[in-house]
Motif scaffolding. Sequence first.
Motif, short mmCIF file in Angstrom:
data_model
loop_
_atom_site.label_atom_id
_atom_site.label_comp_id
_atom_site.label_asym_id
_atom_site.label_seq_id
_atom_site.Cartn_x
_atom_site.Cartn_y
_atom_site.Cartn_z
N VAL A 178 -0.28 -4.21 -5.62
CA VAL A 178 -0.10 -2.88 -5.05
C VAL A 178 -1.41 -2.12 -5.09
O VAL A 178 -2.20 -2.27 -6.02
N ILE A 179 -1.64 -1.35 -4.03
CA ILE A 179 -2.77 -0.43 -3.96
C ILE A 179 -2.20 0.96 -3.75
O ILE A 179 -1.33 1.16 -2.89
N VAL A 180 -2.64 1.92 -4.55
CA VAL A 180 -2.17 3.30 -4.44
C VAL A 180 -3.25 4.13 -3.77
O VAL A 180 -4.39 4.20 -4.24
N LEU A 181 -2.89 4.75 -2.64
CA LEU A 181 -3.82 5.61 -1.90
C LEU A 181 -3.54 7.07 -2.21
O LEU A 181 -2.38 7.49 -2.31
N ASP A 182 -4.61 7.84 -2.33
CA ASP A 182 -4.48 9.28 -2.49
C ASP A 182 -5.67 9.94 -1.80
O ASP A 182 -6.82 9.67 -2.13
N ARG A 183 -5.37 10.75 -0.78
CA ARG A 183 -6.41 11.43 0.00
C ARG A 183 -7.46 10.45 0.53
O ARG A 183 -8.65 10.73 0.51
N GLY A 184 -6.96 9.32 1.01
CA GLY A 184 -7.84 8.35 1.66
C GLY A 184 -8.61 7.43 0.73
O GLY A 184 -9.39 6.62 1.20
N ARG A 185 -8.37 7.54 -0.57
CA ARG A 185 -9.08 6.70 -1.53
C ARG A 185 -8.10 5.85 -2.34
O ARG A 185 -6.97 6.27 -2.60
N ILE A 187 0.87 -1.18 0.00
CA ILE A 187 0.00 0.00 0.00
C ILE A 187 0.90 1.23 0.00
O ILE A 187 1.70 1.42 0.91
N ILE A 188 0.78 2.02 -1.05
CA ILE A 188 1.70 3.14 -1.24
C ILE A 188 0.94 4.43 -1.45
O ILE A 188 -0.21 4.43 -1.90
N GLY A 189 1.56 5.51 -1.09
CA GLY A 189 0.96 6.84 -1.28
C GLY A 189 1.88 7.88 -0.67
O GLY A 189 2.79 7.56 0.09
N ARG A 190 1.62 9.13 -1.02
CA ARG A 190 2.40 10.21 -0.44
C ARG A 190 2.08 10.37 1.04
O ARG A 190 1.11 9.80 1.55
N SER A 191 2.85 11.19 1.73
CA SER A 191 2.55 11.52 3.12
C SER A 191 1.16 12.15 3.19
O SER A 191 0.83 13.02 2.38
N GLY A 192 0.36 11.69 4.16
CA GLY A 192 -0.99 12.21 4.30
C GLY A 192 -2.02 11.50 3.45
O GLY A 192 -3.19 11.89 3.43
#
Length: 338
Positions: free
Chosen positions: A204-211, A29-34
């Motif tokens: 892999v799952i990419v998260l962005d702003r909780g989605r 599970i990957i994404g930027r900080s926050g």
Amino acid sequence: MRDVRRKFGQTPAIDGVTLSVSRGEILGIIGRSGAGKSTLIRCVNGLEQPDSGSIRIEGQEITGLDERALRPMRRRIGMVFQHFNLLSAKTVAQNIALPLKIAGQPKEARRKRVAELLDLVGLNDKAGHYPSQLSGGQKQRVGIARALAAEPALLLSDEATSALDPETTQSILALLKDINKKLGLTILLITHEMDVIRRIADRVIVLDRGRIVEEGPVWKVFANPQAPVTQSLLQVLAPTLPAFWAERLSPAINDMAIVRVNLSGDTARRPFFNELTAASGLATQLIHGGMDTIQGEPVGTIFIALPARDAEKFSAAIAHLNTHADAAEVLGYVSGDD
């Protein structure tokens, strides 16, 4: 997880996440900080209660359980932390044995299990050492051993390699992969580093702003990322056009077109240049790029120069690329005299 939501004030940290993890799978599970990664993992281990939605582990609903009811489930979940979280006043063996002591296991059973785990993580000679006597990689190996002490079904890794140097990171990732194979352990891997995902994750799952904005087998997502955030995260790994060529690019049609091409899977296994020449009649020049192997599949980005003066042949070449490559983009044109 089904439609899990968690807000802090008016800000959604997790905004309708639905996902499943198969037994024995390594899910990155990957994404930027926050992006919501840490909140998601805290919901999985019960440290954070979602505002709504369902979380089931091995078929058991954990949302809404109180601390007492969560304890047996937490024994099925191991946790590896970014900064190790070892007790400085306890030896390596005592740190590893701590979850077993809390669970009330007898001393001899604890001693035997600690010996097994020290062997598994390659620290047989460090049992009596204290954390201050260990390197960062050794501390993380102790953290992994402690997380495995109660024989969990699920291992949560929260930025476990972020505090380590590149060489040590590779050894820890190799250890996690080995444990996954030997024990059939399910691993949920939270990270902001695409290279970590590339090396050991199955999916892999990419998260962005909780989605969740993108998901799939690692090699497919790396070969042809769709979401802007995924493309941005992959930029650090993807080849870029060298300055020598980039500085010469012009939007005006000239002798040679510079084209970026993404290839993967069966397409990358075929005689790419021969087929392109056969389809268009144009000779192709490779100017930069490379191929990698992810999950046994070839994945790569190359930059090619195509003669562009013959519009019919050039159009045939671009049509072939659009049909047979994952993605192809004309970046600009250069003069053959440059």
